[in-house]
Design a protein around this motif. Sequence first.
Motif, PDB file in Angstrom:
ATOM      1  N   VAL A   1      -4.592   5.352  -2.109  1.00 51.43           N
ATOM      2  CA  VAL A   1      -3.803   6.026  -1.076  1.00 51.43           C
ATOM      3  C   VAL A   1      -3.131   7.293  -1.607  1.00 51.43           C
ATOM      4  O   VAL A   1      -2.835   8.225  -0.862  1.00 51.43           O
ATOM      5  N   ASN A   2      -2.922   7.347  -2.925  1.00 52.63           N
ATOM      6  CA  ASN A   2      -2.301   8.527  -3.543  1.00 52.63           C
ATOM      7  C   ASN A   2      -3.312   9.600  -3.951  1.00 52.63           C
ATOM      8  O   ASN A   2      -2.963  10.552  -4.641  1.00 52.63           O
TER       9      ASN A   2
ATOM     10  N   THR B   1       7.281  10.626   0.236  1.00 51.12           N
ATOM     11  CA  THR B   1       6.432  11.060   1.342  1.00 51.12           C
ATOM     12  C   THR B   1       7.130  10.742   2.666  1.00 51.12           C
ATOM     13  O   THR B   1       7.709   9.658   2.819  1.00 51.12           O
ATOM     14  N   PRO B   2       7.094  11.644   3.646  1.00 53.01           N
ATOM     15  CA  PRO B   2       7.709  11.374   4.956  1.00 53.01           C
ATOM     16  C   PRO B   2       7.159  10.106   5.602  1.00 53.01           C
ATOM     17  O   PRO B   2       5.979   9.781   5.439  1.00 53.01           O
TER      18      PRO B   2
ATOM     19  N   ILE C   1       0.831  -1.211   0.000  1.00 52.05           N
ATOM     20  CA  ILE C   1       0.000   0.000   0.000  1.00 52.05           C
ATOM     21  C   ILE C   1       0.861   1.254   0.000  1.00 52.05           C
ATOM     22  O   ILE C   1       0.534   2.262  -0.632  1.00 52.05           O
ATOM     23  N   ALA C   2       2.008   1.184   0.692  1.00 53.22           N
ATOM     24  CA  ALA C   2       2.871   2.366   0.849  1.00 53.22           C
ATOM     25  C   ALA C   2       3.734   2.643  -0.378  1.00 53.22           C
ATOM     26  O   ALA C   2       4.357   3.713  -0.468  1.00 53.22           O
ATOM     27  N   PHE C   3       3.768   1.713  -1.336  1.00 50.75           N
ATOM     28  CA  PHE C   3       4.714   1.815  -2.439  1.00 50.75           C
ATOM     29  C   PHE C   3       4.634   3.147  -3.185  1.00 50.75           C
ATOM     30  O   PHE C   3       5.633   3.819  -3.420  1.00 50.75           O
ATOM     31  N   GLY C   4       3.433   3.538  -3.557  1.00 49.44           N
ATOM     32  CA  GLY C   4       3.272   4.784  -4.314  1.00 49.44           C
ATOM     33  C   GLY C   4       3.695   6.008  -3.525  1.00 49.44           C
ATOM     34  O   GLY C   4       4.273   6.958  -4.078  1.00 49.44           O
TER      35      GLY C   4
ATOM     36  N   ILE D   1       0.556   6.964   8.758  1.00 54.89           N
ATOM     37  CA  ILE D   1      -0.809   7.432   9.008  1.00 54.89           C
ATOM     38  C   ILE D   1      -1.734   7.082   7.848  1.00 54.89           C
ATOM     39  O   ILE D   1      -2.835   6.565   8.041  1.00 54.89           O
ATOM     40  N   LYS D   2      -1.266   7.346   6.629  1.00 57.57           N
ATOM     41  CA  LYS D   2      -2.108   7.114   5.451  1.00 57.57           C
ATOM     42  C   LYS D   2      -2.377   5.627   5.226  1.00 57.57           C
ATOM     43  O   LYS D   2      -3.497   5.232   4.884  1.00 57.57           O
TER      44      LYS D   2
END
Length: 361
Positions: free
Chosen positions: A153-154, A109-110, A100-103, A116-117
């Motif tokens: 998420v983006n 992004t910090p 999920i965090a890949f993008g 959080i996202k």
Amino acid sequence: MTGDVFVQLAQVSKSFDSEEAVVKNLNLDIKKGEFLTLLGPSGCGKTTTLRMIAGFETPNSGRILIEGEDITYKAPHERSVNTVFQNYALFPHMTIFHNIAFGLKMKNTPKEEIKIKVSEMLKMVQLEGYENRMPSQLSGGQMQRVAIARAIVNNPKVLLLDEPLAALDLKLRKQMQLELKHLQKKLGITFVFVTHDQEEALTMSDRIVVMNGGIIEQVGTPEELYEKPTTKFVANFLGETNLLEGEVTKVKDREVLLHLPIEDDIIRIPNFAYTLGDKFTVSVRPERIKIKEQFEEDDVYLQCTFKERIYTGSSIKTVLTMKNGREITVNEPIGQNFNFKNDKEPIYATWKSVHTIVIRA
């Protein structure tokens, strides 16, 4: 949903090599915040259209705009769209969190913001506590939710979905249809969804674009397309119907008499701007037809004989044979089906004039 045009395809065509165009001069306005479905059989051009919006294919001619900005020749990563594929395309070597965090990582992004996202996304798709699992440890429905979470998420302006439910079993598919629809309403993001499943399109969409042979046959709400199809293809493709072809033989008062070929069957239809000799197709949905021993004065009717009955679980499907040898199908609720006293005796397939869909040849 607002009436604002958010995504616009203007005179878009696409062909591969020297083959005939798979998308032909397509014009389509997609509204902001709507769930729009591209529906049609295999090879109709729906997936190619989606891939052109995504940037994976470049049109041979025409323009694609998002919020008035021409993105026709921009690379996929330069567009504010994300795509969810049929096979989910998750990274098998990454945890759910990192998928999920890949993008976000690609955008530098910090780390705290990423945490959080991703946490918000997991909560939204009801997968809290799954962040350290691998894709191989999830079910098909869970992987589908991860793919959606990774895509949204983006904060894309448009989410493109290429048959993302096709690999799921029927029960899970129906559940995910509702979940996806609710998620779209909650996010307010414009969804463009591709499917060949008519029921899926009717269940999920604000509007449906029916495609056939690279062109748009009709655009409308699910109710408009089902109740008022403008072409034989749409009437036949979207749900089940009976198609009866005939010619105007008489116009009187407020009705037109449509003569069916071979036998003397006549169908009465409301009077529009018809003239003698005009050819039409009449579409009548099976659930609108009632079987009667005698027709009533305001009925549209056809004399038939019984052929067979099929139990479908939710209804009884009865097949009747018209005088000209053509078959007509009737769907009756369980417990309310007509009781045939003698299979060889003539009976009547009847419906009300308001349920006659007339399509000009």
